[in-house]
Scaffold this active site. Structure first.
Site, mmCIF file in Angstrom:
data_model
loop_
_atom_site.group_PDB
_atom_site.id
_atom_site.type_symbol
_atom_site.label_atom_id
_atom_site.label_comp_id
_atom_site.label_asym_id
_atom_site.label_seq_id
_atom_site.Cartn_x
_atom_site.Cartn_y
_atom_site.Cartn_z
ATOM 1 N N ASP A 144 15.261 1.700 -26.230
ATOM 2 C CA ASP A 144 13.932 1.745 -25.615
ATOM 3 C C ASP A 144 13.796 2.947 -24.701
ATOM 4 O O ASP A 144 12.743 3.578 -24.648
ATOM 5 C CB ASP A 144 13.649 0.461 -24.825
ATOM 6 C CG ASP A 144 12.314 0.578 -24.122
ATOM 7 O OD1 ASP A 144 11.299 0.681 -24.838
ATOM 8 O OD2 ASP A 144 12.264 0.648 -22.883
ATOM 9 N N LYS A 166 13.911 -5.191 -22.692
ATOM 10 C CA LYS A 166 14.625 -5.035 -21.422
ATOM 11 C C LYS A 166 14.718 -6.373 -20.690
ATOM 12 O O LYS A 166 15.742 -6.705 -20.106
ATOM 13 C CB LYS A 166 13.917 -3.997 -20.544
ATOM 14 C CG LYS A 166 14.095 -2.583 -21.086
ATOM 15 C CD LYS A 166 13.217 -1.563 -20.389
ATOM 16 C CE LYS A 166 11.770 -1.663 -20.791
ATOM 17 N NZ LYS A 166 10.921 -0.536 -20.521
ATOM 18 N N ARG A 179 7.609 8.323 -26.975
ATOM 19 C CA ARG A 179 6.214 7.842 -27.064
ATOM 20 C C ARG A 179 5.344 8.507 -26.005
ATOM 21 O O ARG A 179 4.183 8.820 -26.241
ATOM 22 C CB ARG A 179 6.176 6.319 -26.909
ATOM 23 C CG ARG A 179 6.719 5.586 -28.125
ATOM 24 C CD ARG A 179 6.942 4.117 -27.822
ATOM 25 N NE ARG A 179 5.767 3.476 -27.286
ATOM 26 C CZ ARG A 179 5.776 2.504 -26.354
ATOM 27 N NH1 ARG A 179 6.918 2.063 -25.868
ATOM 28 N NH2 ARG A 179 4.660 1.974 -25.933
ATOM 29 N N HIS A 182 7.375 -9.463 -14.449
ATOM 30 C CA HIS A 182 7.147 -8.076 -14.865
ATOM 31 C C HIS A 182 5.651 -7.797 -14.816
ATOM 32 O O HIS A 182 4.859 -8.563 -15.367
ATOM 33 C CB HIS A 182 7.657 -7.832 -16.291
ATOM 34 C CG HIS A 182 7.367 -6.435 -16.766
ATOM 35 N ND1 HIS A 182 8.183 -5.374 -16.457
ATOM 36 C CD2 HIS A 182 6.319 -5.930 -17.456
ATOM 37 C CE1 HIS A 182 7.653 -4.267 -16.959
ATOM 38 N NE2 HIS A 182 6.534 -4.581 -17.575
ATOM 39 N N SER A 221 8.996 -3.023 -26.132
ATOM 40 C CA SER A 221 9.652 -2.216 -25.112
ATOM 41 C C SER A 221 9.914 -3.057 -23.858
ATOM 42 O O SER A 221 11.040 -3.115 -23.339
ATOM 43 C CB SER A 221 8.750 -1.013 -24.790
ATOM 44 O OG SER A 221 9.121 -0.393 -23.598
HETATM 45 N N1 URA Z 1 6.266 -0.339 -19.841
HETATM 46 C C1 URA Z 1 7.339 -0.351 -20.652
HETATM 47 O O1 URA Z 1 8.447 -0.662 -20.227
HETATM 48 N N2 URA Z 1 7.158 -0.002 -21.943
HETATM 49 C C2 URA Z 1 5.959 0.326 -22.454
HETATM 50 O O2 URA Z 1 5.868 0.605 -23.624
HETATM 51 C C3 URA Z 1 4.849 0.332 -21.591
HETATM 52 C C4 URA Z 1 5.034 -0.014 -20.289
#
Ligand code: URA
Length: 435
Positions: free
Chosen positions: A165, A191, A172, A86, A187
């Site tokens: 999320d 995932k 957000r 990621h 967040s």
């Molecule tokens: N990427 C995400 O998935 N969540 C965040 O809060 C910031 C970047």
């Protein structure tokens, strides 16, 4: 149904600097997802978290509560190890494209659930959708079958993973509460943990084009995410990598696919190759494969074969050429010297305004719009040399793209020409490395 907590009490606890109890966290995340806690209450809580922070146990509980709102994928039946990567997002960051097939070429399954871009950082799915016929939406069954067969999938995360999320991130985004390490870490990791990978490598970007502008902040985010993954049983490590200048020469969508194919063919820009190989080595080590040089699979065509199979499996034509934009402007050096600044944010915003990115969720992106660097940081130039070209499908976008370069760095401009080249390192640090 009677609720076991009151949102205002939860907000007050955090507002006054207290620690949220496990039950408060479980309840507020679940109740927000059910629509019982209102957006204005959750945005107030998010702001309190941004200002007061959260301890390690609170962050872990918050992450678990977000995972519990949705499904969890399970790849244990595949018969091969799984590894994912990621990136926190950057300019010209196309690394997932060559990386997923490269790692799959070593017998590791790569379930790469990706997103679309918003703002100046591009999205992997937007780039891949430049390939005619390629399909981002796969069912869980299709994803499983593709992982079993050819080993790599890059597809859209289904709405079933951590729905809390999805809702919270959108909130957000419009309430000034994105830049908060506990909320970013939970967040991302909710995932990734729900996705069911056995090993996860985080590419935490540092610099003007990244969320994290300095190394200390990036280290804290990386350590928080590595702890969350490790506590959840995912072998997690992080590389902190430079995002002060774009990665590679191509910034956009179709041009980033073309550059990724060059890397898969054994060529491509040195920085893209270096980072792809470093992340592959880390993913392979996390999956238990050591003593191999991933660069060899780029040179001998194994990674390219895996790429072609991966694209074809999702309906794409790997032979399709990427289109050229109809409108092109050159940006030239204003003096003799060495390029001492080529600012990632400035170039990223230019590409975004040219049509490579979207202003609002759901907008379309332009395949052939973006920026091509002709010179890079540290190169010597003569006055009048072309430093970059700007490309767009919509001519009226060009002036705003050019203006982004002039406005960058508080008006000092995205490009600076001076006397001596700064040293550029791609991998700045690691956290919890397996290599
Ligand atoms: N990427 C995400 O998935 N969540 C965040 O809060 C910031 C970047």
């Amino acid at each position: 149904m009677t609720e076991r907590h009151d949102a205002v009490d939860v907000i007050r606890t955090k507002r006054d600097g207290g620690t949220l109890s496990d039950d408060q966290i479980d309840w507020v995340v679940d109740a927000y997802t059910r629509g019982v806690v209102a957006d204005e209450q959750m945005s107030s809580l998010a702001m309190a978290i941004l200002q007061r922070g959260m301890g390690r146990e609170e962050i872990a509980r918050w992450t678990a509560a977000m995972i519990a709102t949705g499904e969890r994928l399970d790849f244990s039946g595949l018969g091969k190890p799984t590894a994912d990567k990621h990136s926190t997002g950057g300019v010209g960051d196309k690394i997932t494209l060559p990386l997923a097939p490269l790692v799959a070429a070593h017998g590791v399954a790569v379930p790469q659930l990706s997103g679309r871009g918003l703002g100046h950082t591009g999205g992997t799915l937007d780039k891949l959708e430049s390939i005619p016929g390629w399909r981002a939406a796969l069912s869980n069954e299709e994803m499983h079958a593709q992982l079993k067969d050819m080993g790599a999938v890059i597809c859209a995360a289904g709405s079933g993973l951590a729905p809390a999320d999805k809702k919270l991130y959108a909130l957000r985004d419009v309430t000034g509460t994105v830049e908060c390490i506990p909320l970013i870490a939970s967040s991302i990791m909710s995932k990734k943990i729900a996705e069911g990978t056995g090993c996860l490598v985080l590419d935490v970007k540092v610099g003007s084009g990244a969320f994290m502008k300095d190394l200390d902040q990036a280290r804290e985010l990386a350590a928080t995410m590595v702890d969350l993954g490790t506590d959840a049983g995912v072998r997690t490590s992080a590389l902190l990598t430079d995002m002060s200048t774009p990665l590679g020469l191509a910034i956009g969508n179709g041009n980033e696919v073309a550059e990724s194919v060059e890397v898969l063919a054994g060529g491509g820009p040195a920085d893209v190759v270096e980072l792809t190989v470093a992340l592959a080595r880390e993913m392979l080590a996390g999956a238990g494969i050591t003593g191999v040089d991933p660069a060899e699979a780029l040179r001998d065509g194994r990674a390219m074969d895996a790429w072609r199979r991966m694209i074809e499996a999702q309906g794409g034509d790997p032979n399709a050429p990427m289109p050229d934009a109809p409108h092109v402007e050159e940006v030239r050096a204003e003096a003799d010297g060495v390029i001492t600044r080529l600012d990632a944010l400035g170039v990223g915003v230019a590409a975004w305004r040219l049509g490579a990115g979207r202003a609002r969720q759901g907008d379309a992106v332009e395949v052939s719009s973006g920026v091509m660097l002709r010179k890079t940081l540290g190169e010597t130039v003569a006055k009048g040399d072309v430093i970059m070209t700007l490309h767009t499908e919509t001519e009226s976008r060009m002036p705003r793209g050019l203006a982004a370069l002039a406005e960058a760095c508080d008006g000092a401009g995205a490009i600076e020409i001076g006397d001596s080249a700064p040293e550029r390192r791609i991998v700045l640090d690691t956290v919890g490395t397996n290599v």
